[in-house]
Design a protein around this motif. Structure first.
Motif, PDB file in Angstrom:
ATOM      1  N   VAL A 265       0.864  -1.184   0.000  1.00  0.00           N
ATOM      2  CA  VAL A 265       0.000   0.000   0.000  1.00  0.00           C
ATOM      3  C   VAL A 265       0.896   1.228   0.000  1.00  0.00           C
ATOM      4  CG1 VAL A 265      -1.839   1.239   1.190  1.00  0.00           C
ATOM      5  CG2 VAL A 265      -1.753  -1.258   1.286  1.00  0.00           C
ATOM      6  N   PRO A 266       0.822   2.078  -1.012  1.00  0.00           N
ATOM      7  CA  PRO A 266       1.708   3.244  -1.080  1.00  0.00           C
ATOM      8  C   PRO A 266       1.599   4.122   0.175  1.00  0.00           C
ATOM      9  CG  PRO A 266       0.544   2.950  -3.156  1.00  0.00           C
ATOM     10  CD  PRO A 266      -0.065   1.986  -2.191  1.00  0.00           C
ATOM     11  N   GLY A 267       2.733   4.369   0.805  1.00  0.00           N
ATOM     12  CA  GLY A 267       2.782   5.245   1.962  1.00  0.00           C
ATOM     13  C   GLY A 267       2.520   4.561   3.290  1.00  0.00           C
ATOM     14  N   LEU A 268       1.999   3.324   3.289  1.00  0.00           N
ATOM     15  CA  LEU A 268       1.650   2.670   4.557  1.00  0.00           C
ATOM     16  C   LEU A 268       2.891   2.235   5.321  1.00  0.00           C
ATOM     17  CD1 LEU A 268      -0.396   1.594   6.541  1.00  0.00           C
ATOM     18  CD2 LEU A 268      -0.616  -0.475   5.147  1.00  0.00           C
ATOM     19  N   SER A 269       3.815   1.592   4.629  1.00  0.00           N
ATOM     20  CA  SER A 269       5.027   1.129   5.300  1.00  0.00           C
ATOM     21  C   SER A 269       5.802   2.307   5.872  1.00  0.00           C
ATOM     22  CB  SER A 269       5.890   0.337   4.320  1.00  0.00           C
ATOM     23  OG  SER A 269       7.076  -0.106   4.950  1.00  0.00           O
ATOM     24  N   GLU A 270       5.870   3.406   5.105  1.00  0.00           N
ATOM     25  CA  GLU A 270       6.593   4.588   5.572  1.00  0.00           C
ATOM     26  C   GLU A 270       5.890   5.221   6.776  1.00  0.00           C
ATOM     27  OE1 GLU A 270       7.559   3.751   1.386  1.00  0.00           O
ATOM     28  OE2 GLU A 270       5.683   3.946   2.521  1.00  0.00           O
ATOM     29  N   ALA A 271       4.552   5.272   6.738  1.00  0.00           N
ATOM     30  CA  ALA A 271       3.798   5.856   7.849  1.00  0.00           C
ATOM     31  C   ALA A 271       3.977   5.036   9.128  1.00  0.00           C
ATOM     32  CB  ALA A 271       2.323   5.957   7.488  1.00  0.00           C
ATOM     33  N   LEU A 272       4.053   3.708   8.986  1.00  0.00           N
ATOM     34  CA  LEU A 272       4.270   2.859  10.161  1.00  0.00           C
ATOM     35  C   LEU A 272       5.634   3.126  10.794  1.00  0.00           C
ATOM     36  CD1 LEU A 272       2.754  -0.536   8.964  1.00  0.00           C
ATOM     37  CD2 LEU A 272       1.997   0.808  10.933  1.00  0.00           C
ATOM     38  N   GLN A 273       6.562   3.646  10.011  1.00  0.00           N
ATOM     39  CA  GLN A 273       7.882   3.988  10.535  1.00  0.00           C
ATOM     40  C   GLN A 273       7.948   5.429  11.014  1.00  0.00           C
ATOM     41  OE1 GLN A 273      11.181   2.484   7.963  1.00  0.00           O
ATOM     42  NE2 GLN A 273       9.540   1.643   6.712  1.00  0.00           N
ATOM     43  N   GLY A 274       6.833   6.171  10.877  1.00  0.00           N
ATOM     44  CA  GLY A 274       6.778   7.531  11.378  1.00  0.00           C
ATOM     45  C   GLY A 274       7.128   8.605  10.374  1.00  0.00           C
TER      46      GLY A 274
ATOM     47  N   ILE B  53      -8.134   8.034  -0.680  1.00  0.00           N
ATOM     48  CA  ILE B  53      -7.516   7.443   0.513  1.00  0.00           C
ATOM     49  C   ILE B  53      -6.539   8.433   1.115  1.00  0.00           C
ATOM     50  CG2 ILE B  53      -6.144   5.526   1.420  1.00  0.00           C
ATOM     51  CD1 ILE B  53      -6.990   3.872  -0.980  1.00  0.00           C
ATOM     52  N   VAL B  54      -6.588   8.540   2.433  1.00  0.00           N
ATOM     53  CA  VAL B  54      -5.598   9.311   3.187  1.00  0.00           C
ATOM     54  C   VAL B  54      -4.901   8.362   4.152  1.00  0.00           C
ATOM     55  CG1 VAL B  54      -5.257  11.065   4.967  1.00  0.00           C
ATOM     56  CG2 VAL B  54      -6.702  11.564   3.005  1.00  0.00           C
ATOM     57  N   ILE B  55      -3.572   8.374   4.118  1.00  0.00           N
ATOM     58  CA  ILE B  55      -2.777   7.554   5.033  1.00  0.00           C
ATOM     59  C   ILE B  55      -1.865   8.495   5.810  1.00  0.00           C
ATOM     60  CG2 ILE B  55      -1.028   5.753   5.233  1.00  0.00           C
ATOM     61  CD1 ILE B  55      -2.137   4.500   2.698  1.00  0.00           C
ATOM     62  N   THR B  56      -2.057   8.544   7.116  1.00  0.00           N
ATOM     63  CA  THR B  56      -1.267   9.463   7.938  1.00  0.00           C
ATOM     64  C   THR B  56      -0.758   8.742   9.175  1.00  0.00           C
ATOM     65  OG1 THR B  56      -1.287  11.630   9.040  1.00  0.00           O
ATOM     66  CG2 THR B  56      -3.269  10.314   9.242  1.00  0.00           C
ATOM     67  N   PRO B  57       0.487   9.000   9.578  1.00  0.00           N
ATOM     68  CA  PRO B  57       1.032   8.320  10.759  1.00  0.00           C
ATOM     69  C   PRO B  57       0.392   8.810  12.042  1.00  0.00           C
ATOM     70  CG  PRO B  57       2.582   9.964   9.955  1.00  0.00           C
ATOM     71  CD  PRO B  57       1.474   9.905   8.952  1.00  0.00           C
ATOM     72  N   LEU B  58       0.396   7.933  13.036  1.00  0.00           N
ATOM     73  CA  LEU B  58      -0.048   8.274  14.384  1.00  0.00           C
ATOM     74  C   LEU B  58       1.207   8.449  15.237  1.00  0.00           C
ATOM     75  CD1 LEU B  58      -2.891   5.620  14.672  1.00  0.00           C
ATOM     76  CD2 LEU B  58      -3.220   8.082  14.513  1.00  0.00           C
ATOM     77  N   PRO B  59       1.663   9.679  15.414  1.00  0.00           N
ATOM     78  CA  PRO B  59       2.925   9.887  16.139  1.00  0.00           C
ATOM     79  C   PRO B  59       2.790   9.541  17.609  1.00  0.00           C
ATOM     80  CG  PRO B  59       1.864  11.988  15.667  1.00  0.00           C
ATOM     81  CD  PRO B  59       1.058  10.945  14.967  1.00  0.00           C
TER      82      PRO B  59
END
Length: 497
Positions: free
Chosen positions: A144-153, A182-188
Protein backbone atom coordinates in the motif's frame (compact mmCIF):
# COMPACT_ATOMS: atom_id res chain seq x y z
CA UNK A 1 -31.71 44.95 -18.55
CA UNK A 2 -34.40 42.77 -17.00
CA UNK A 3 -32.70 39.69 -18.42
CA UNK A 4 -29.42 40.73 -16.73
CA UNK A 5 -30.98 40.87 -13.25
CA UNK A 6 -30.61 37.61 -11.31
CA UNK A 7 -33.85 35.75 -10.62
CA UNK A 8 -33.61 36.12 -6.85
CA UNK A 9 -33.33 39.92 -7.14
CA UNK A 10 -36.05 40.14 -9.80
CA UNK A 11 -38.44 38.15 -7.60
CA UNK A 12 -37.64 40.32 -4.60
CA UNK A 13 -38.17 43.52 -6.64
CA UNK A 14 -41.54 42.32 -7.92
CA UNK A 15 -42.65 41.38 -4.43
CA UNK A 16 -41.61 44.74 -3.01
CA UNK A 17 -43.16 46.88 -5.76
CA UNK A 18 -46.41 44.88 -5.66
CA UNK A 19 -46.79 45.57 -1.98
CA UNK A 20 -46.42 48.98 -0.36
CA UNK A 21 -42.94 50.45 -0.95
CA UNK A 22 -43.25 52.25 2.36
CA UNK A 23 -42.75 48.91 4.06
CA UNK A 24 -39.09 49.14 3.04
CA UNK A 25 -38.36 51.42 5.96
CA UNK A 26 -38.02 48.31 8.16
CA UNK A 27 -34.66 47.60 6.52
CA UNK A 28 -35.54 44.24 4.90
CA UNK A 29 -32.80 42.72 2.70
CA UNK A 30 -32.36 39.75 0.38
CA UNK A 31 -29.26 37.74 -0.49
CA UNK A 32 -28.22 35.73 -3.51
CA UNK A 33 -25.42 34.85 -5.93
CA UNK A 34 -24.16 36.79 -8.89
CA UNK A 35 -21.76 34.58 -10.76
CA UNK A 36 -19.24 33.20 -8.25
CA UNK A 37 -19.91 36.00 -5.76
CA UNK A 38 -22.74 36.56 -3.30
CA UNK A 39 -24.44 39.87 -2.65
CA UNK A 40 -26.74 41.39 -0.07
CA UNK A 41 -29.40 43.64 -1.68
CA UNK A 42 -30.91 46.55 0.27
CA UNK A 43 -34.11 48.13 -1.22
CA UNK A 44 -34.48 51.93 -1.11
CA UNK A 45 -37.88 53.57 -1.84
CA UNK A 46 -37.90 56.23 -4.59
CA UNK A 47 -40.57 58.64 -5.65
CA UNK A 48 -43.79 57.50 -7.39
CA UNK A 49 -43.50 53.91 -6.08
CA UNK A 50 -40.12 53.21 -7.59
CA UNK A 51 -37.58 51.07 -5.72
CA UNK A 52 -33.78 51.19 -6.08
CA UNK A 53 -31.51 48.37 -4.85
CA UNK A 54 -28.16 48.86 -3.15
CA UNK A 55 -25.97 45.75 -3.58
CA UNK A 56 -23.16 44.89 -1.18
CA UNK A 57 -20.66 42.14 -2.00
CA UNK A 58 -20.60 39.92 1.13
CA UNK A 59 -18.74 36.96 -0.39
CA UNK A 60 -15.64 37.37 1.77
CA UNK A 61 -17.72 37.92 4.89
CA UNK A 62 -19.73 34.75 4.25
CA UNK A 63 -16.57 32.77 3.58
CA UNK A 64 -15.01 34.11 6.77
CA UNK A 65 -18.10 33.21 8.77
CA UNK A 66 -18.16 29.73 7.26
CA UNK A 67 -14.46 29.26 7.94
CA UNK A 68 -14.97 30.40 11.53
CA UNK A 69 -17.86 27.96 11.93
CA UNK A 70 -15.76 25.12 10.49
CA UNK A 71 -12.91 25.94 12.87
CA UNK A 72 -15.28 26.00 15.82
CA UNK A 73 -16.67 22.60 14.82
CA UNK A 74 -13.18 21.17 14.33
CA UNK A 75 -11.98 22.57 17.65
CA UNK A 76 -14.99 21.06 19.40
CA UNK A 77 -14.31 17.74 17.66
CA UNK A 78 -10.65 17.72 18.65
CA UNK A 79 -11.57 18.58 22.24
CA UNK A 80 -14.11 15.75 22.33
CA UNK A 81 -11.58 13.38 20.77
CA UNK A 82 -8.91 14.30 23.31
CA UNK A 83 -11.30 13.79 26.22
CA UNK A 84 -12.45 10.39 24.95
CA UNK A 85 -8.97 9.17 24.05
CA UNK A 86 -7.32 10.30 27.26
CA UNK A 87 -10.10 8.91 29.45
CA UNK A 88 -8.75 5.40 28.94
CA UNK A 89 -5.28 3.91 29.18
CA UNK A 90 -6.40 0.77 27.39
CA UNK A 91 -4.73 0.44 23.98
CA UNK A 92 -7.56 -1.50 22.33
CA UNK A 93 -10.08 1.05 23.59
CA UNK A 94 -7.98 3.92 22.18
CA UNK A 95 -7.79 2.20 18.79
CA UNK A 96 -11.55 1.64 18.77
CA UNK A 97 -12.30 5.28 19.66
CA UNK A 98 -9.84 6.55 17.04
CA UNK A 99 -11.37 4.45 14.25
CA UNK A 100 -14.96 5.25 15.21
CA UNK A 101 -14.47 9.01 15.56
CA UNK A 102 -12.50 9.22 12.32
CA UNK A 103 -15.22 7.31 10.45
CA UNK A 104 -17.97 9.54 11.86
CA UNK A 105 -16.32 12.93 11.33
CA UNK A 106 -13.52 12.63 8.77
CA UNK A 107 -14.39 9.92 6.24
CA UNK A 108 -16.81 7.18 5.21
CA UNK A 109 -14.62 4.54 6.88
CA UNK A 110 -11.42 4.48 8.88
CA UNK A 111 -8.74 1.97 9.84
CA UNK A 112 -6.26 2.15 12.70
CA UNK A 113 -3.21 -0.01 12.14
CA UNK A 114 -0.81 -0.64 15.01
CA UNK A 115 2.87 -1.57 14.58
CA UNK A 116 3.35 -5.21 13.60
CA UNK A 117 3.58 -7.97 16.21
CA UNK A 118 5.91 -10.34 14.43
CA UNK A 119 4.31 -10.80 11.01
CA UNK A 120 0.83 -9.74 12.09
CA UNK A 121 -0.62 -6.24 11.75
CA UNK A 122 -3.24 -5.41 14.42
CA UNK A 123 -6.06 -3.57 12.61
CA UNK A 124 -9.27 -1.88 13.81
CA UNK A 125 -11.71 -0.89 11.05
CA UNK A 126 -14.97 1.03 11.29
CA UNK A 127 -17.65 2.18 8.84
CA UNK A 128 -19.55 5.40 9.43
CA UNK A 129 -22.45 4.57 11.73
CA UNK A 130 -20.96 1.16 12.55
CA UNK A 131 -18.97 -0.35 15.39
CA UNK A 132 -15.21 -1.00 15.38
CA UNK A 133 -14.01 -4.46 14.31
CA UNK A 134 -10.63 -5.84 15.36
CA UNK A 135 -8.47 -8.26 13.41
CA UNK A 136 -4.85 -9.22 12.84
CA UNK A 137 -3.57 -9.58 9.30
CA UNK A 138 -0.50 -11.29 7.91
CA UNK A 139 0.16 -8.84 5.10
CA UNK A 140 2.95 -6.77 3.60
CA UNK A 141 2.32 -3.06 4.33
CA UNK A 142 4.69 -2.05 1.53
CA UNK A 143 2.02 -3.11 -0.98
CA UNK A 144 0.00 0.00 0.00
CA UNK A 145 1.71 3.24 -1.08
CA UNK A 146 2.78 5.24 1.96
CA UNK A 147 1.65 2.67 4.56
CA UNK A 148 5.03 1.13 5.30
CA UNK A 149 6.59 4.59 5.57
CA UNK A 150 3.80 5.86 7.85
CA UNK A 151 4.27 2.86 10.16
CA UNK A 152 7.88 3.99 10.54
CA UNK A 153 6.78 7.53 11.38
CA UNK A 154 7.63 9.23 8.09
CA UNK A 155 5.44 12.16 6.93
CA UNK A 156 2.30 11.20 5.00
CA UNK A 157 2.13 11.22 1.21
CA UNK A 158 -0.60 13.41 -0.33
CA UNK A 159 -3.81 11.50 -1.04
CA UNK A 160 -3.63 12.46 -4.73
CA UNK A 161 -0.54 10.26 -5.01
CA UNK A 162 -2.46 7.16 -3.90
CA UNK A 163 -4.38 5.28 -6.58
CA UNK A 164 -7.64 4.06 -4.96
CA UNK A 165 -7.92 1.30 -7.55
CA UNK A 166 -4.66 -0.21 -6.24
CA UNK A 167 -6.00 -0.57 -2.69
CA UNK A 168 -5.87 -4.24 -1.56
CA UNK A 169 -9.09 -5.93 -0.49
CA UNK A 170 -8.04 -6.15 3.18
CA UNK A 171 -7.87 -2.35 3.34
CA UNK A 172 -11.60 -1.98 2.55
CA UNK A 173 -14.10 -2.80 5.32
CA UNK A 174 -16.78 -5.30 4.37
CA UNK A 175 -19.66 -3.63 2.54
CA UNK A 176 -17.75 -0.42 1.85
CA UNK A 177 -18.12 -0.44 -1.93
CA UNK A 178 -15.84 1.34 -4.38
CA UNK A 179 -13.21 3.55 -2.83
CA UNK A 180 -12.74 7.01 -4.29
CA UNK A 181 -9.90 8.53 -2.24
CA UNK A 182 -7.52 7.44 0.51
CA UNK A 183 -5.60 9.31 3.19
CA UNK A 184 -2.78 7.55 5.03
CA UNK A 185 -1.27 9.46 7.94
CA UNK A 186 1.03 8.32 10.76
CA UNK A 187 -0.05 8.27 14.38
CA UNK A 188 2.93 9.89 16.14
CA UNK A 189 3.82 8.54 19.56
CA UNK A 190 6.30 9.35 22.31
CA UNK A 191 9.51 8.78 20.38
CA UNK A 192 8.14 5.65 18.70
CA UNK A 193 5.36 5.62 16.04
CA UNK A 194 2.04 4.56 17.52
CA UNK A 195 0.59 3.32 14.23
CA UNK A 196 -1.24 4.58 11.16
CA UNK A 197 -4.65 6.13 10.49
CA UNK A 198 -6.24 5.29 7.11
CA UNK A 199 -9.25 7.32 5.92
CA UNK A 200 -11.46 6.11 3.07
CA UNK A 201 -14.11 7.89 1.02
CA UNK A 202 -16.44 6.29 -1.49
CA UNK A 203 -16.15 7.04 -5.18
CA UNK A 204 -19.41 9.02 -5.25
CA UNK A 205 -18.12 11.47 -2.62
CA UNK A 206 -15.73 14.37 -3.02
CA UNK A 207 -12.04 13.59 -2.65
CA UNK A 208 -10.10 14.76 0.38
CA UNK A 209 -8.98 18.37 0.18
CA UNK A 210 -5.60 19.57 1.35
CA UNK A 211 -7.25 21.25 4.33
CA UNK A 212 -8.98 18.01 5.32
CA UNK A 213 -5.69 16.14 5.14
CA UNK A 214 -4.06 18.71 7.42
CA UNK A 215 -6.94 18.40 9.88
CA UNK A 216 -6.66 14.60 9.76
CA UNK A 217 -3.03 14.99 10.85
CA UNK A 218 -4.11 17.15 13.80
CA UNK A 219 -6.54 14.44 14.89
CA UNK A 220 -3.90 11.74 14.30
CA UNK A 221 -1.46 13.59 16.57
CA UNK A 222 -3.92 13.40 19.47
CA UNK A 223 -4.86 9.80 18.76
CA UNK A 224 -1.22 8.78 18.47
CA UNK A 225 -0.32 10.43 21.77
CA UNK A 226 -3.19 8.61 23.52
CA UNK A 227 -2.28 5.25 21.95
CA UNK A 228 1.38 5.73 22.83
CA UNK A 229 0.48 6.55 26.44
CA UNK A 230 -1.79 3.48 26.61
CA UNK A 231 0.95 1.24 25.19
CA UNK A 232 3.51 2.66 27.61
CA UNK A 233 1.10 2.13 30.51
CA UNK A 234 0.49 -1.48 29.42
CA UNK A 235 4.23 -2.15 29.23
CA UNK A 236 4.82 -0.61 32.65
CA UNK A 237 1.88 -2.54 34.10
CA UNK A 238 3.32 -5.76 32.70
CA UNK A 239 6.74 -5.03 34.15
CA UNK A 240 5.19 -4.08 37.49
CA UNK A 241 3.18 -7.30 37.53
CA UNK A 242 6.27 -9.38 36.89
CA UNK A 243 8.27 -7.60 39.57
CA UNK A 244 5.33 -7.66 41.98
CA UNK A 245 4.96 -11.39 41.51
CA UNK A 246 8.51 -11.81 42.81
CA UNK A 247 7.73 -9.70 45.88
CA UNK A 248 4.47 -11.43 46.83
CA UNK A 249 4.59 -14.02 49.62
CA UNK A 250 4.53 -17.61 48.34
CA UNK A 251 1.64 -20.04 48.62
CA UNK A 252 2.49 -22.54 51.35
CA UNK A 253 1.66 -26.22 51.58
CA UNK A 254 2.91 -29.40 53.24
CA UNK A 255 6.61 -30.06 52.83
CA UNK A 256 8.34 -33.26 53.95
CA UNK A 257 5.50 -34.16 56.30
CA UNK A 258 5.26 -30.71 57.92
CA UNK A 259 2.24 -28.45 57.39
CA UNK A 260 2.90 -24.81 56.51
CA UNK A 261 0.35 -22.03 56.04
CA UNK A 262 0.75 -18.29 55.67
CA UNK A 263 -1.27 -15.12 55.34
CA UNK A 264 -0.39 -11.55 54.46
CA UNK A 265 -2.26 -8.24 54.49
CA UNK A 266 -0.51 -5.01 53.42
CA UNK A 267 -1.03 -1.80 55.35
CA UNK A 268 -3.08 -0.32 52.49
CA UNK A 269 -5.80 -2.36 50.87
CA UNK A 270 -5.01 -1.02 47.39
CA UNK A 271 -1.41 -2.25 47.64
CA UNK A 272 -0.25 -5.83 47.22
CA UNK A 273 3.14 -5.73 48.90
CA UNK A 274 4.72 -4.02 51.87
CA UNK A 275 7.38 -4.41 54.53
CA UNK A 276 6.33 -7.80 55.95
CA UNK A 277 7.37 -11.02 54.25
CA UNK A 278 7.76 -14.74 54.70
CA UNK A 279 9.35 -17.63 52.82
CA UNK A 280 9.66 -21.37 53.25
CA UNK A 281 12.74 -23.00 51.74
CA UNK A 282 12.44 -26.80 51.47
CA UNK A 283 15.44 -28.86 52.48
CA UNK A 284 17.69 -29.74 49.56
CA UNK A 285 18.77 -33.00 51.18
CA UNK A 286 16.27 -35.57 52.43
CA UNK A 287 16.15 -35.57 56.22
CA UNK A 288 17.39 -32.00 56.57
CA UNK A 289 15.19 -29.23 57.95
CA UNK A 290 13.14 -26.80 55.90
CA UNK A 291 13.84 -23.16 56.67
CA UNK A 292 11.04 -20.71 57.46
CA UNK A 293 11.77 -16.97 57.39
CA UNK A 294 9.33 -14.33 58.60
CA UNK A 295 10.39 -10.70 58.79
CA UNK A 296 9.29 -7.12 59.16
CA UNK A 297 11.20 -4.32 57.40
CA UNK A 298 10.96 -0.81 58.84
CA UNK A 299 8.43 1.20 56.84
CA UNK A 300 5.45 0.52 54.62
CA UNK A 301 4.55 0.40 50.97
CA UNK A 302 6.65 -0.14 47.88
CA UNK A 303 9.94 1.20 49.27
CA UNK A 304 9.77 -1.26 52.16
CA UNK A 305 8.78 -4.00 49.71
CA UNK A 306 11.91 -3.34 47.65
CA UNK A 307 14.02 -3.85 50.76
CA UNK A 308 12.18 -7.08 51.57
CA UNK A 309 13.07 -8.25 48.06
CA UNK A 310 16.77 -7.57 48.72
CA UNK A 311 16.61 -9.36 52.07
CA UNK A 312 14.81 -12.37 50.60
CA UNK A 313 17.36 -12.65 47.78
CA UNK A 314 20.25 -12.39 50.24
CA UNK A 315 18.76 -15.06 52.47
CA UNK A 316 18.25 -17.29 49.45
CA UNK A 317 21.95 -16.95 48.63
CA UNK A 318 22.78 -17.88 52.24
CA UNK A 319 20.69 -21.05 52.26
CA UNK A 320 23.78 -23.32 52.36
CA UNK A 321 24.27 -21.94 55.88
CA UNK A 322 20.65 -22.51 56.93
CA UNK A 323 21.77 -24.94 59.62
CA UNK A 324 23.48 -22.08 61.51
CA UNK A 325 20.92 -19.35 62.23
CA UNK A 326 23.44 -17.11 63.99
CA UNK A 327 25.86 -17.11 61.08
CA UNK A 328 23.12 -16.63 58.51
CA UNK A 329 21.65 -13.64 60.34
CA UNK A 330 25.10 -12.15 60.98
CA UNK A 331 25.96 -12.25 57.28
CA UNK A 332 22.61 -10.70 56.43
CA UNK A 333 23.23 -8.01 59.06
CA UNK A 334 26.61 -7.19 57.49
CA UNK A 335 25.03 -7.04 54.06
CA UNK A 336 22.39 -4.54 55.21
CA UNK A 337 24.96 -2.37 56.95
CA UNK A 338 26.83 -2.07 53.64
CA UNK A 339 23.75 -0.97 51.67
CA UNK A 340 23.31 2.80 51.46
CA UNK A 341 20.02 4.00 52.99
CA UNK A 342 19.15 0.42 54.01
CA UNK A 343 16.28 -0.09 56.46
CA UNK A 344 16.56 -2.24 59.54
CA UNK A 345 14.40 -5.31 59.99
CA UNK A 346 13.19 -7.74 62.61
CA UNK A 347 13.17 -11.40 61.76
CA UNK A 348 12.57 -14.91 63.00
CA UNK A 349 14.05 -18.08 61.53
CA UNK A 350 12.56 -21.52 62.05
CA UNK A 351 14.12 -24.80 60.94
CA UNK A 352 11.49 -27.57 60.83
CA UNK A 353 12.21 -31.26 60.35
CA UNK A 354 9.86 -34.24 60.65
CA UNK A 355 11.08 -36.91 63.07
CA UNK A 356 8.67 -39.81 63.31
CA UNK A 357 5.28 -38.36 64.19
CA UNK A 358 6.69 -35.15 65.71
CA UNK A 359 8.32 -32.04 64.22
CA UNK A 360 11.59 -30.70 65.58
CA UNK A 361 11.94 -26.90 65.51
CA UNK A 362 14.89 -24.58 65.99
CA UNK A 363 13.71 -20.99 66.40
CA UNK A 364 15.83 -17.83 66.37
CA UNK A 365 14.47 -14.31 66.81
CA UNK A 366 16.31 -11.18 65.76
CA UNK A 367 14.42 -8.32 67.42
CA UNK A 368 11.14 -9.99 66.45
CA UNK A 369 8.07 -10.91 68.57
CA UNK A 370 8.64 -14.32 70.14
CA UNK A 371 7.02 -17.30 68.38
CA UNK A 372 4.02 -18.89 70.10
CA UNK A 373 3.46 -22.63 70.45
CA UNK A 374 -0.15 -23.84 70.35
CA UNK A 375 -0.48 -27.27 71.95
CA UNK A 376 -3.22 -29.66 70.91
CA UNK A 377 -4.94 -29.22 74.30
CA UNK A 378 -5.23 -25.41 73.84
CA UNK A 379 -2.21 -24.30 75.87
CA UNK A 380 -0.21 -21.44 74.37
CA UNK A 381 3.53 -21.17 75.19
CA UNK A 382 5.92 -18.37 74.34
CA UNK A 383 9.26 -19.53 72.92
CA UNK A 384 12.31 -18.20 74.75
CA UNK A 385 14.33 -16.77 71.88
CA UNK A 386 15.56 -13.23 71.40
CA UNK A 387 18.14 -11.20 69.51
CA UNK A 388 19.12 -7.78 68.21
CA UNK A 389 17.67 -6.01 65.18
CA UNK A 390 19.08 -6.80 61.74
CA UNK A 391 20.86 -3.91 60.03
CA UNK A 392 21.48 -1.70 63.09
CA UNK A 393 24.56 -2.84 65.05
CA UNK A 394 27.81 -4.27 63.66
CA UNK A 395 27.57 -7.34 65.87
CA UNK A 396 24.29 -9.22 65.89
CA UNK A 397 23.53 -11.38 68.93
CA UNK A 398 20.79 -14.02 68.98
CA UNK A 399 19.55 -16.89 71.11
CA UNK A 400 18.17 -20.06 69.51
CA UNK A 401 15.51 -22.23 71.13
CA UNK A 402 14.51 -25.81 70.37
CA UNK A 403 10.88 -26.95 70.44
CA UNK A 404 9.17 -30.26 69.67
CA UNK A 405 5.73 -30.25 68.07
CA UNK A 406 3.69 -33.34 68.73
CA UNK A 407 0.82 -34.31 66.37
CA UNK A 408 -1.79 -31.53 66.55
CA UNK A 409 0.66 -28.92 67.90
CA UNK A 410 1.47 -25.76 65.94
CA UNK A 411 4.02 -22.95 65.96
CA UNK A 412 2.65 -19.47 65.31
CA UNK A 413 4.95 -16.80 63.79
CA UNK A 414 3.64 -13.29 63.32
CA UNK A 415 4.63 -9.67 62.80
CA UNK A 416 3.74 -6.85 65.18
CA UNK A 417 1.03 -5.65 62.79
CA UNK A 418 -1.17 -8.33 64.42
CA UNK A 419 -0.47 -7.61 68.09
CA UNK A 420 -0.35 -3.81 67.62
CA UNK A 421 -3.52 -3.57 65.56
CA UNK A 422 -5.61 -0.77 67.08
CA UNK A 423 -9.38 -0.95 67.18
CA UNK A 424 -11.97 -2.52 69.42
CA UNK A 425 -15.12 -0.85 70.81
CA UNK A 426 -13.43 2.56 71.23
CA UNK A 427 -11.16 2.24 68.20
CA UNK A 428 -7.84 2.92 69.99
CA UNK A 429 -7.07 -0.29 71.95
CA UNK A 430 -4.33 -2.64 70.76
CA UNK A 431 -5.20 -6.23 69.92
CA UNK A 432 -2.30 -7.20 72.20
CA UNK A 433 -0.42 -10.41 72.86
CA UNK A 434 -2.84 -11.65 75.55
CA UNK A 435 -5.81 -11.35 73.22
CA UNK A 436 -3.75 -13.07 70.51
CA UNK A 437 -2.89 -15.96 72.86
CA UNK A 438 -6.56 -16.33 73.81
CA UNK A 439 -7.54 -16.41 70.14
CA UNK A 440 -4.89 -19.06 69.47
CA UNK A 441 -6.06 -21.22 72.37
CA UNK A 442 -9.46 -21.40 70.67
CA UNK A 443 -7.78 -22.77 67.53
CA UNK A 444 -6.48 -25.94 69.15
CA UNK A 445 -6.67 -28.90 66.80
CA UNK A 446 -7.37 -26.79 63.72
CA UNK A 447 -5.36 -27.27 60.51
CA UNK A 448 -2.63 -24.72 59.87
CA UNK A 449 -4.68 -22.95 57.17
CA UNK A 450 -7.64 -22.61 59.53
CA UNK A 451 -5.46 -21.10 62.27
CA UNK A 452 -4.17 -18.46 59.85
CA UNK A 453 -7.65 -17.59 58.63
CA UNK A 454 -9.06 -17.44 62.18
CA UNK A 455 -6.37 -15.04 63.46
CA UNK A 456 -6.60 -12.85 60.38
CA UNK A 457 -10.37 -12.65 60.72
CA UNK A 458 -10.22 -11.69 64.41
CA UNK A 459 -7.56 -9.04 63.75
CA UNK A 460 -9.62 -7.59 60.88
CA UNK A 461 -12.74 -7.48 63.04
CA UNK A 462 -10.78 -5.73 65.78
CA UNK A 463 -9.44 -3.14 63.33
CA UNK A 464 -12.73 -2.40 61.64
CA UNK A 465 -12.03 0.32 59.07
CA UNK A 466 -9.08 1.74 60.98
CA UNK A 467 -5.52 2.10 59.73
CA UNK A 468 -3.05 -0.67 60.40
CA UNK A 469 0.48 -1.84 59.74
CA UNK A 470 1.44 -4.72 57.45
CA UNK A 471 0.39 -8.05 58.94
CA UNK A 472 2.00 -11.41 58.22
CA UNK A 473 1.38 -14.80 59.79
CA UNK A 474 2.99 -18.24 59.32
CA UNK A 475 1.84 -21.43 61.05
CA UNK A 476 3.96 -24.57 61.23
CA UNK A 477 2.15 -27.65 62.47
CA UNK A 478 2.71 -31.35 63.00
CA UNK A 479 -0.09 -33.23 61.19
CA UNK A 480 -2.24 -35.52 63.28
CA UNK A 481 -2.02 -38.30 60.67
CA UNK A 482 1.03 -40.37 59.84
CA UNK A 483 -0.52 -41.96 56.75
CA UNK A 484 1.52 -40.76 53.78
CA UNK A 485 0.94 -42.31 50.40
CA UNK A 486 3.73 -44.20 48.70
CA UNK A 487 3.82 -41.77 45.77
CA UNK A 488 6.21 -38.87 46.47
CA UNK A 489 4.90 -38.38 50.01
CA UNK A 490 1.52 -37.07 48.90
CA UNK A 491 -1.60 -37.24 51.02
CA UNK A 492 -5.16 -36.48 50.01
CA UNK A 493 -5.71 -32.73 49.80
CA UNK A 494 -2.09 -31.89 50.60
CA UNK A 495 1.20 -31.62 48.80
CA UNK A 496 4.59 -32.73 50.00
CA UNK A 497 7.68 -31.56 48.13
Amino acid sequence: MVEAVPDWLSSAHQAVTTSSPRGLESGQTVQGPVGERTFEAHPIAQGEGAVAWWLVDDTDLRLARRALQVEKERTAFLTQASNLLLSSLNLERCMDVTAQMAAEHLADAALVIAPAHGRMLPVVSCLRGGTPARTSLATDPSLVPGLSEALQGFPPVPSRWIDPAAAPAWLLPEGFGTVGSIVITPLPGHGVPAGVLVLLRRSDHAAFTEGEEVFARLFAARAGAAMSAARLYAEQASITEILMRELLPPTLHQISGVDFAGGYRPSKDHERVGGDFYDVHPATVEGDASLVVLGDVCGKGLQAAVMTGKIRNTLHALLPMAGDHQRMLSLLNTSLLNIENARFATMVLASAARTGSSVQLRLTSAGHPAPLILRSDGRVEEVSTRGTLVGVLPNLVTQTAKVTLEPGDACFLYTDGISEARGGPLGDAMFGEERLKLALSECAGMPAEAVVERVQMLASQWLGSGKHDDMAVVVISAPRTNHLSAVNGRTRGRFTA
